[in-house]
Design a protein around this motif. Sequence first.
Motif, PDB file in Angstrom:
ATOM      1  N   PHE A 190     -11.396   1.414  14.470  1.00 13.16           N
ATOM      2  CA  PHE A 190     -10.754   2.647  14.040  1.00 13.16           C
ATOM      3  C   PHE A 190     -10.375   2.527  12.573  1.00 13.16           C
ATOM      4  O   PHE A 190     -10.368   1.436  12.018  1.00 13.16           O
ATOM      5  N   ARG A 191     -10.090   3.665  11.948  1.00 14.24           N
ATOM      6  CA  ARG A 191      -9.902   3.701  10.500  1.00 14.24           C
ATOM      7  C   ARG A 191      -8.507   4.089  10.035  1.00 14.24           C
ATOM      8  O   ARG A 191      -8.252   4.110   8.848  1.00 14.24           O
TER       9      ARG A 191
ATOM     10  N   ASP B 161      -7.541   3.199   2.129  1.00 11.77           N
ATOM     11  CA  ASP B 161      -6.371   2.691   1.403  1.00 11.77           C
ATOM     12  C   ASP B 161      -6.444   1.178   1.247  1.00 11.77           C
ATOM     13  O   ASP B 161      -6.128   0.631   0.190  1.00 11.77           O
ATOM     14  N   VAL B 162      -6.851   0.501   2.333  1.00 14.21           N
ATOM     15  CA  VAL B 162      -6.941  -0.960   2.323  1.00 14.21           C
ATOM     16  C   VAL B 162      -7.999  -1.417   1.324  1.00 14.21           C
ATOM     17  O   VAL B 162      -7.756  -2.316   0.510  1.00 14.21           O
TER      18      VAL B 162
ATOM     19  N   GLU C 165       5.988  -4.746   7.004  1.00  7.40           N
ATOM     20  CA  GLU C 165       5.958  -6.161   6.621  1.00  7.40           C
ATOM     21  C   GLU C 165       4.712  -6.896   7.099  1.00  7.40           C
ATOM     22  O   GLU C 165       4.509  -8.066   6.766  1.00  7.40           O
ATOM     23  N   ASP C 166       3.836  -6.225   7.861  1.00  3.46           N
ATOM     24  CA  ASP C 166       2.591  -6.856   8.308  1.00  3.46           C
ATOM     25  C   ASP C 166       1.665  -7.101   7.114  1.00  3.46           C
ATOM     26  O   ASP C 166       1.653  -6.326   6.152  1.00  3.46           O
ATOM     27  N   SER C 167       0.877  -8.161   7.209  1.00  2.00           N
ATOM     28  CA  SER C 167      -0.065  -8.452   6.129  1.00  2.00           C
ATOM     29  C   SER C 167      -1.237  -7.478   6.182  1.00  2.00           C
ATOM     30  O   SER C 167      -1.603  -6.978   7.254  1.00  2.00           O
ATOM     31  N   ILE C 168      -1.799  -7.217   5.027  1.00  2.00           N
ATOM     32  CA  ILE C 168      -2.961  -6.330   4.945  1.00  2.00           C
ATOM     33  C   ILE C 168      -4.123  -6.939   5.723  1.00  2.00           C
ATOM     34  O   ILE C 168      -4.854  -6.227   6.415  1.00  2.00           O
TER      35      ILE C 168
ATOM     36  N   ILE D  83       0.844  -1.203   0.000  1.00  2.00           N
ATOM     37  CA  ILE D  83       0.000   0.000   0.000  1.00  2.00           C
ATOM     38  C   ILE D  83       0.876   1.247   0.000  1.00  2.00           C
ATOM     39  O   ILE D  83       0.641   2.177  -0.773  1.00  2.00           O
ATOM     40  N   LEU D  84       1.885   1.261   0.857  1.00  2.00           N
ATOM     41  CA  LEU D  84       2.746   2.437   0.952  1.00  2.00           C
ATOM     42  C   LEU D  84       3.519   2.688  -0.336  1.00  2.00           C
ATOM     43  O   LEU D  84       3.826   3.838  -0.661  1.00  2.00           O
TER      44      LEU D  84
END
Length: 143
Positions: free
Chosen positions: A101-102, A120-121, A86-89, A6-7
């Motif tokens: 939260f958003r 974004d997600v 590195e965390d999964s979406i 995403i980034l």
Amino acid sequence: MTVASILSTKGNNVITEKSGSSLNDICKTLAQYKIGAIVIADEAGHIEGIISERDIVKVIGADGPSALERKVADVMTKSVVTCKAEDSINAVMSKMNAGRFRHVPVVQDDKVVGVISIGDVVKFKIAQVEMEAEQMRSYITMA
């Protein structure tokens, strides 16, 4: 897929404010950058809190317009849920859903390096589904 995905398309630009800022100043910054939350950070870039439009609406609803004179440190969420690039979406989506939260700051070495929102997600997930559908159409027409 990871938060880094995403980034890589969104970028790493992060708008931050100081804990001594007034809610009125925060509102101006939210409007100026057309964003829904601001990370509150110290001089070194360490997260002290986060404040969203929703937080501001709650305090104005409770205290009236004079709430805009309050310092963000009095209102912000101080226990900030963060993630890493590195965390999964899916893991981040679960955090957002569980905490209701958003916005989630992305941290590296205890400093904020990005912020992802539920928008974004969702945008990323839709693009992923569209790409997979196009690949399937291509595969079917080749067969």
